[in-house]
Design an enzyme around this catalytic site. Structure first.
Site, PDB file in Angstrom:
ATOM      1  N   SER A  45      -4.906 -16.403 -13.764  1.00  0.00           N
ATOM      2  CA  SER A  45      -5.792 -15.405 -14.367  1.00  0.00           C
ATOM      3  C   SER A  45      -5.835 -14.056 -13.667  1.00  0.00           C
ATOM      4  O   SER A  45      -6.397 -13.115 -14.210  1.00  0.00           O
ATOM      5  CB  SER A  45      -7.222 -15.955 -14.466  1.00  0.00           C
ATOM      6  OG  SER A  45      -7.337 -16.800 -15.579  1.00  0.00           O
TER       7      SER A  45
ATOM      8  N   SER B 196      -7.181 -14.604 -17.551  1.00  0.00           N
ATOM      9  CA  SER B 196      -8.494 -14.216 -18.023  1.00  0.00           C
ATOM     10  C   SER B 196      -9.025 -12.916 -17.419  1.00  0.00           C
ATOM     11  O   SER B 196      -9.935 -12.318 -17.982  1.00  0.00           O
ATOM     12  CB  SER B 196      -9.495 -15.337 -17.746  1.00  0.00           C
ATOM     13  OG  SER B 196      -9.685 -15.510 -16.359  1.00  0.00           O
TER      14      SER B 196
ATOM     15  N   LYS C 278     -14.743  -8.377 -11.867  1.00  0.00           N
ATOM     16  CA  LYS C 278     -14.709  -9.298 -13.014  1.00  0.00           C
ATOM     17  C   LYS C 278     -16.092  -9.888 -13.218  1.00  0.00           C
ATOM     18  O   LYS C 278     -16.796 -10.205 -12.239  1.00  0.00           O
ATOM     19  CB  LYS C 278     -13.678 -10.403 -12.733  1.00  0.00           C
ATOM     20  CG  LYS C 278     -13.408 -11.344 -13.901  1.00  0.00           C
ATOM     21  CD  LYS C 278     -12.337 -12.360 -13.528  1.00  0.00           C
ATOM     22  CE  LYS C 278     -12.014 -13.304 -14.675  1.00  0.00           C
ATOM     23  NZ  LYS C 278     -10.981 -14.314 -14.296  1.00  0.00           N
TER      24      LYS C 278
END
Lengths: 483, 125
Positions: free
Chosen positions: A175, A151, A76
């Site tokens: 997330s 996210s 990420k």
């Protein structure tokens, strides 16, 4: 690549394939499908192939190799890597290159893993749909006009679409787990303090935790074991021995009690309720006893979270001044604050600005006690409530999210978006661990949309949680692949 | 036992426990307040964006006001989940980033310095 991380690793180690072949086919697959899915912001082809060649040379020479030798892992884009950029999907950090690797990344690389690329996310991890990504929305591989969740949506999509062997995400209020649920893969948020946050761009420092998004529970367990453990570079990393979940996984579970809060059965879509009921059947089939538990404060989690997380974010994001790094506005300014304010207004997107405003407000003179202090008191009540529930059960079962993925652009009101995380935020508020597992599909819209269930366990019971999750996965069936 | 922030102790001296009711944001939060908060947050916000920002803050704070109904008397605030105090590591020098590494991300550099536009002379700080 359609097998899980451990299978891929074993094939490389047994010389049935090479690390280069695995990495090259991953790069090729990203090139062919990711223009549509947009899960990667940057593919680290050159450094990944060089790392693969080093692994292959070690294998050829008979040198010892790491437990993750040759497997491509996606990271990420709020987790610092020396290779490539670390942008948090924000214009503020569009050109930022980290001079160091996050501890989690360093530990994976030391075990031989190969960083294949940086994945798109909601800007600064603020969002539940990957629509606040400054580089455009990420798409769900099951139905590309749907959100992937957020996210860590890019990481979940990269795993779901077989664009990596596994991925790292970060989880502040859901997330990792919510996008894993919406993309039909496994997403594990370890207990707070289990994996070092050094190199994770801070959002809510008392809530943030790095974790794996994977094809299977055993992959998550292996990555967890490699990443977890104390780190002198993160004082909130717990100085507590890490229990290895791997030897536990295949052991039978006896006397397992699964708690189901009555509050987790309200307001879900019919497909989510049906998946939860089938999950209960799977647990019964492995001899688990299902017990009713009460978590009456489930509904106030979002309110508590949206005081604490923005408060911490407004403080953490104060560092982005456009002076030492990050976006700087051009032009002439009458004073320092005008320069900072212009840089920040240009660099941060709308949702990030909204949360900084909210956090600044709840911490401002006259409101601190009414909002922030009260939220911290409710936080203690939420934690106490979990403590009581865990006296009656080993793990808590419920949906990960109340619905399957909604259409891109389908939720525009910020509060409605926040409410998507009703089942996940309290895990972070209490600091316990949680995992989302594929549990079925919502076929009501014509598309096949994955639905996930969440298991929660007490702080530092991560190995037990993975053991239970693995037993469920075997009974219920593992992940399926998008068309 | 969990809460050791000096920041927190300070507010405890100023106000007695559980004394602050939440305002009703729909009635009390004005565009002027939003302008003030934006200034505190160092976010340049055009005048025409203030009303929409106010409306979204009112909506979120309105939802948050449900916390008001919860009895929090005598509850110790929980700032973070771990039952541990601040940890310090030993004061020993170790590997560090180079000046070049640290300057590499600066928007503008002159020699070994970060360059900034001339901003002295104003008084709104």
């Amino acid at each position: 690549m359609s097998s899980d991380l451990i299978d891929t690793r074993d094939k490389i180690a047994r010389r049935e394939t090479t690390a280069r072949a695995v990495v090259q086919s991953t790069i090729d697959r990203i090139a062919s499908v990711d223009q549509e899915l947009r899960s990667f912001h940057e593919v680290l082809a050159e450094t990944a192939l060089a790392a693969a060649d080093r692994v292959d040379a070690d294998i050829k020479a008979g040198r010892p190799i790491g437990e993750l030798a040759g497997v491509p892992i996606a990271i990420k884009d709020n987790i610092a890597t020396r290779a490539g950029r670390t942008t948090c999907s924000s214009r503020m950090l569009e050109t930022y290159r980290s001079p160091f690797d996050a501890t989690a990344v360093e530990r994976l690389e030391r075990a031989g893993a190969i960083m294949i690329g940086k994945t798109n996310m909601d800007e600064f991890a603020m969002g539940s749909s990957c629509e606040t990504c400054a580089w455009g929305s990420v798409r769900n591989p099951w139905q590309t006009d749907r959100i992937p969740g957020g996210s860590s949506g890019g990481s979940a999509v990269a795993v779901a679409a077989n664009l990596c062997a596994a991925a790292l995400g970060s989880d502040t209020g859901g997330s990792i787990r919510q996008p894993a649920a919406l993309c039909g893969v496994v997403g594990f948020k370890p207990s707070y303090g289990r994996i070092s946050r050094h190199g994770l761009v801070a959002f809510g420092s008392s809530l943030d935790q790095i974790g794996p998004i994977t094809h299977s529970v055993r992959d998550a367990a292996l990555l967890y074991r490699i990443m977890a453990g104390d780190d002198p570079l993160d004082s909130t990393c717990a100085p507590k021995a890490v229990e290895d979940p791997m030897p536990l996984l295949e052991q039978p579970i006896k006397g397992l009690r699964i708690g189901i809060p009555t509050q987790y059965r309200k307001g879900n879509s019919p497909a989510v309720d049906a998946a939860l009921n089938r999950a209960c059947e799977s647990f019964r089939s492995i001899g688990a006893q299902l017990v009713d538990v009460e978590l009456p404060l489930t509904d106030v989690g979002i309110s508590t979270y949206y005081v604490i997380a923005p408060a911490e974010a407004s403080s953490n994001l104060a560092r982005f001044d456009g002076i030492r790094y990050g976006h700087r506005a051009s032009g002439n300014f009458p004073d320092v604050n005008a320069l900072l304010s212009a840089s920040r207004a240009e660099g941060f997107g709308a949702e990030v600005q909204r949360r900084i405003m909210l956090g600044t407000y709840v911490l401002s003179a006259g409101y601190y006690d009414a909002y922030y202090r009260r939220a911290l008191q409710v936080r203690r009540l939420i934690k106490n409530e979990f403590d009581t529930a865990f006296e009656q059960c080993d793990a808590i079962l419920g949906p990960t999210a109340p619905t399957a993925a909604f259409p891109i652009g389908g939720v525009t009101d910020p509060l409605s978006m926040y409410l998507c995380d009703v089942y996940t935020v309290n895990t972070n508020i209490a600091g316990i661990c949680g995992i989302s597992l594929p549990a079925g599909f919502d076929d009501s819209t014509g598309a096949r949309l994955p639905v996930g269930i969440q298991l929660q366990a007490p702080a530092f019971a991560d190995a037990r949680l993975l053991h239970i999750a693995h037993a469920f996965e075997r009974a219920h069936g593992g992940r399926q692949h998008p068309p | 036992m969990l809460f050791h922030s000096p920041h927190f102790r300070r507010t405890e001296y100023i106000k007695p426990l559980d004394s602050s009711p939440m305002p009703n944001p729909a009635e009390t939060l004005t565009v002027n307040d939003v302008r003030h908060v934006a200034r505190l947050a160092r976010l340049a916000m055009a005048e025409d964006r203030l009303p929409a920002m106010r409306d979204s803050l009112v909506s979120i704070l309105g939802h948050i006001s449900q916390l008001q109904a919860i009895d929090t008397k005598n509850l110790e605030p929980m700032a973070q989940p771990l039952p541990m105090r601040n940890r310090l590591r030993s004061d020993e020098s170790g590997a560090a980033l180079s000046t070049a590494d640290l300057l590499a991300n600066a928007p503008k550099v002159e020699g070994d310095f970060i360059a900034v536009p001339k901003v002295l002379g104003g008084d709104s700080a």
